[in-house]
Design an enzyme around this catalytic site. Structure first.
Site, mmCIF file in Angstrom:
data_model
loop_
_atom_site.group_PDB
_atom_site.id
_atom_site.type_symbol
_atom_site.label_atom_id
_atom_site.label_comp_id
_atom_site.label_asym_id
_atom_site.label_seq_id
_atom_site.Cartn_x
_atom_site.Cartn_y
_atom_site.Cartn_z
ATOM 1 N N ASP A 1 -26.980 123.175 0.008
ATOM 2 C CA ASP A 1 -27.340 121.896 -0.137
ATOM 3 C C ASP A 1 -26.026 120.828 -0.133
ATOM 4 O O ASP A 1 -25.146 120.995 -1.041
ATOM 5 C CB ASP A 1 -27.793 121.740 -1.643
ATOM 6 C CG ASP A 1 -29.004 122.555 -1.859
ATOM 7 O OD1 ASP A 1 -30.046 122.274 -1.316
ATOM 8 O OD2 ASP A 1 -28.916 123.513 -2.665
ATOM 9 N N ARG B 1 -21.662 120.854 -3.768
ATOM 10 C CA ARG B 1 -21.416 122.169 -4.197
ATOM 11 C C ARG B 1 -19.719 122.702 -4.246
ATOM 12 O O ARG B 1 -19.520 123.676 -5.018
ATOM 13 C CB ARG B 1 -21.968 123.163 -3.197
ATOM 14 C CG ARG B 1 -23.619 122.952 -3.252
ATOM 15 C CD ARG B 1 -24.212 123.621 -4.315
ATOM 16 N NE ARG B 1 -25.760 123.542 -4.604
ATOM 17 C CZ ARG B 1 -26.383 122.718 -5.446
ATOM 18 N NH1 ARG B 1 -25.779 122.105 -6.250
ATOM 19 N NH2 ARG B 1 -27.603 122.626 -5.107
ATOM 20 N N ARG C 1 -30.954 110.789 -5.997
ATOM 21 C CA ARG C 1 -30.886 111.745 -4.545
ATOM 22 C C ARG C 1 -32.139 111.192 -3.580
ATOM 23 O O ARG C 1 -32.217 111.866 -2.628
ATOM 24 C CB ARG C 1 -31.340 113.162 -5.059
ATOM 25 C CG ARG C 1 -30.316 113.820 -5.750
ATOM 26 C CD ARG C 1 -30.778 115.177 -6.393
ATOM 27 N NE ARG C 1 -30.944 116.254 -5.316
ATOM 28 C CZ ARG C 1 -31.721 117.340 -5.662
ATOM 29 N NH1 ARG C 1 -32.006 117.731 -6.747
ATOM 30 N NH2 ARG C 1 -31.883 118.359 -4.813
ATOM 31 N N LYS D 1 -37.111 117.819 2.305
ATOM 32 C CA LYS D 1 -37.329 118.526 1.017
ATOM 33 C C LYS D 1 -37.977 117.240 0.146
ATOM 34 O O LYS D 1 -37.471 116.078 0.142
ATOM 35 C CB LYS D 1 -36.619 119.450 0.525
ATOM 36 C CG LYS D 1 -35.185 118.672 0.022
ATOM 37 C CD LYS D 1 -34.022 119.561 -0.246
ATOM 38 C CE LYS D 1 -32.798 118.912 -0.665
ATOM 39 N NZ LYS D 1 -31.795 119.925 -1.119
ATOM 40 N N HIS D 2 -38.692 117.511 -1.107
ATOM 41 C CA HIS D 2 -39.255 118.754 -1.489
ATOM 42 C C HIS D 2 -40.629 118.606 -1.380
ATOM 43 O O HIS D 2 -41.449 117.909 -2.188
ATOM 44 C CB HIS D 2 -38.764 119.063 -2.974
ATOM 45 C CG HIS D 2 -37.519 118.901 -3.294
ATOM 46 N ND1 HIS D 2 -36.752 117.892 -3.437
ATOM 47 C CD2 HIS D 2 -36.574 120.005 -3.433
ATOM 48 C CE1 HIS D 2 -35.302 117.987 -3.732
ATOM 49 N NE2 HIS D 2 -35.333 119.428 -3.771
ATOM 50 N N HIS E 1 -36.317 122.700 -12.110
ATOM 51 C CA HIS E 1 -35.213 123.632 -12.478
ATOM 52 C C HIS E 1 -35.685 124.434 -13.769
ATOM 53 O O HIS E 1 -35.234 125.824 -14.105
ATOM 54 C CB HIS E 1 -33.897 123.483 -12.515
ATOM 55 C CG HIS E 1 -33.530 123.120 -11.370
ATOM 56 N ND1 HIS E 1 -33.569 121.524 -10.831
ATOM 57 C CD2 HIS E 1 -32.792 123.496 -10.334
ATOM 58 C CE1 HIS E 1 -32.883 121.434 -9.708
ATOM 59 N NE2 HIS E 1 -32.545 122.832 -9.265
ATOM 60 N N ASP F 1 -38.066 126.510 -2.178
ATOM 61 C CA ASP F 1 -37.075 126.101 -3.085
ATOM 62 C C ASP F 1 -36.643 127.297 -3.848
ATOM 63 O O ASP F 1 -37.530 128.495 -3.989
ATOM 64 C CB ASP F 1 -37.634 124.961 -4.156
ATOM 65 C CG ASP F 1 -36.763 124.033 -4.555
ATOM 66 O OD1 ASP F 1 -35.586 124.412 -4.353
ATOM 67 O OD2 ASP F 1 -36.937 123.011 -5.208
#
Length: 530
Positions: free
Chosen positions: A101, A109, A170, A200-201, A213, A287
């Site tokens: 990502d 990341r 985002r 995405k998503h 999440h 995902d």
């Protein structure tokens, strides 16, 4: 580096078990221990894994991060990433597809790597679509230097819910046309450098107040409404050609025959809507399967992986039960199911590996591009630049909520204008009498966090004090963060508000130039404030 067999040879050469292994993309962590690295090497070799998705560390993975586990930072993360990718590739008999990502760059990341503005900032650009294209180019360049083939971006979610805890910043905003144009430019930038993207998503995570999440969001909208809005960007980009689509974990009853099945496990949404109605023939990626929206509901090892595959996912991202998942798919899937998914994944890998570079170049310095984005995105949402000019000449006090006053917007202005500055974080230096006497306040706000949870990190005392200023003083606000944070305050009472979106140094420098009248505000707020 070993090459990849052409599909016509691979389909004859690989066993059924090996083909199923190619559909798995478990997580790899940059800051793993040697024992954990060796365990993943063994998993790759024994299960014929097809790809890896890289994360910073086990503690920073989103399902764990909310639990406040300690995240250890490593300033050499990028070199570690390069080394690990090379090491894992050597353990694989077929070239691994490496994903990450990197929505705003590897910095999403990997620390100490180039960071570009969030999508919401890019959403504020009106006539500078070329800057978004360039962001895609630069991020793709950096991915290639690491050995990454697939950037799991851009985000096509239309953020229409200010309380969205996971998308928000985002997203390119709440307008479907703006989101589509910016996503297209970003994706074309990636593709121009040979790096693949994944939109995405699907079918759209923007209008939710639950973080998938941690739980399963439910979207109670009609199919007609979704086709007109949330699904619009997906349909447009699929029509223009995209290598892969990532399916989110969302319950959308109107798209799943009235059921609350997560979209990542829904045949109606993947095989019906995405494949049949939208005509998407590329790779479908789930995902992360460790996310609690789905993972906490399946206790039998391998069952979740099987259900995701059977629903139509070709790549099982962050699969945690690899061996058991492979075994269950081998037991339950038809030959046609396996071969079709394998062909799509292998074809994607063939395309991705063409762009690999043998000699790594330096990462691109983001400052020049970020400065141009800062100039084109800075947004005047209330008041006027004439008022700012008058205010500047009349004298004022500067107040901020950051501790780094010298390096901030106010500190930069202090090089040119003489004014007193106070920080809300330094009670010992706060002179309430001085502030009480002054009628003009230049307020620089940096939300401590980018997500709306816990009021963007502002304390109740800070919110109360800012509101008192807004209601009793002539206040100009410069906001360096998520514009939704303004809704915590009586922002309508401010004389002028300028949104700068990021707290990067170059954004603060551009804000200082704007306050001094050197540049105009060209951006447009990509979301609506209530």
């Amino acid at each position: 580096m070993h090459k990849l067999l052409p599909y016509v040879k691979a389909t004859q050469h690989l066993t059924r078990t090996e083909k199923v292994g190619q559909l798995f993309m478990p997580a790899a962590f940059v800051n793993d221990s040697e024992a954990e690295i060796q365990a993943l090497e063994e998993l790759i070799a024994e299960n014929h894994i097809g790809g890896l998705c890289f994360f910073h560390s086990r503690a920073s993975a989103a399902t764990n991060y909310e639990g406040k586990k300690k995240v250890v930072y490593n300033k050499e993360s990028f070199k570690t990433l390069q080394t690990l990718i090379q090491r894992y590739q050597k353990k694989s008999s077929h070239r691994l597809l490496i994903a990450i990502d990197a929505e705003w760059g590897l910095a999403m990341r990997i620390e100490n790597t180039p960071q570009y503005p969030y999508a919401l900032t890019l959403g504020a650009l009106e006539d500078a679509i070329d800057l978004v294209f360039q962001v895609g180019i630069n991020i793709a360049h950096d991915c290639k230097q690491a050995g990454i083939h697939l950037n799991l971006a851009p985000v096509l979610d239309i953020n229409s819910n200010p309380k969205n805890p996971v998308i928000g910043y985002r997203s390119f905003g709440e307008d479907k046309i703006n989101v589509t144009k910016k996503s297209m430019a970003y994706l074309k930038g990636l593709q121009s450098e040979g790096v693949l993207g994944s939109i995405k998503h699907f079918p759209g995570h923007g209008d939710t107040a639950v973080d998938s999440h941690l739980g399963l969001p439910v979207i109670e909208k009609s199919k007609a409404d979704l086709l007109n809005n949330e699904l619009y960007p997906f349909r447009k980009l699929i029509a223009h050609g995209v290598a892969s689509v990532m399916v989110g974990h969302l319950a959308v009853p109107s798209l799943s025959n009235g059921h609350h099945t997560p979209s990542s496990l829904s045949k109606d949404m993947i095989k019906g809507l995405l494949r049949d109605e939208f005509g998407f023939a590329g790779v479908v990626i789930s995902d992360a399967l460790n996310m609690h929206a789905v993972s906490k509901n399946y206790t039998i090892k391998g069952e979740l992986e099987w259900l995701a595959f059977d629903a139509g996912n070709d790549i099982l991202c962050f699969a945690e039960q690899v061996s058991a998942g492979i075994e269950m798919i081998l037991e339950k899937a038809t030959e046609t199911q396996i071969e079709e998914a394998f062909k799509r994944v292998w074809s994607l890998k063939e395309k991705a590996i063409l762009a690999e570079v043998d000699v790594q170049a330096a990462l691109i310095d983001p400052n020049n591009l970020n400065t141009e984005i800062a100039k084109a995105s800075i947004t005047l949402i209330q008041g006027s630049e004439d008022y700012i000019a008058h205010f500047r000449k009349s004298g004022f006090i500067g107040i901020t909520n950051t501790t780094e006053v010298v390096q901030s917007f106010l500190g930069m202005l202090g090089k040119y204008d003489a004014f007193r500055t106070y920080s809300l974080t330094d009670a010992s230096d706060f002179d309430f009498e001085d502030i009480e006497k002054e009628g003009n306040i230049l307020l620089s706000l940096e939300p401590p966090q980018i997500k709306p949870t816990n009021k963007f990190g502002f304390t109740e005392d800070e919110i109360s004090f800012v509101n008192e200023l807004l209601n009793t003083k002539n206040v100009i606000v410069y906001l360096f963060g998520n514009p939704y944070a303004l809704q915590l305050f009586d922002y309508q009472k401010a004389n002028t508000i300028v949104v700068c979106y990021q707290n990067f140094k170059v954004f603060q420098e551009v804000a200082a130039s704007h306050f001094r009248g050197s540049i105009p505000a060209k951006g447009k707020l990509p979301v609506e404030l209530k």
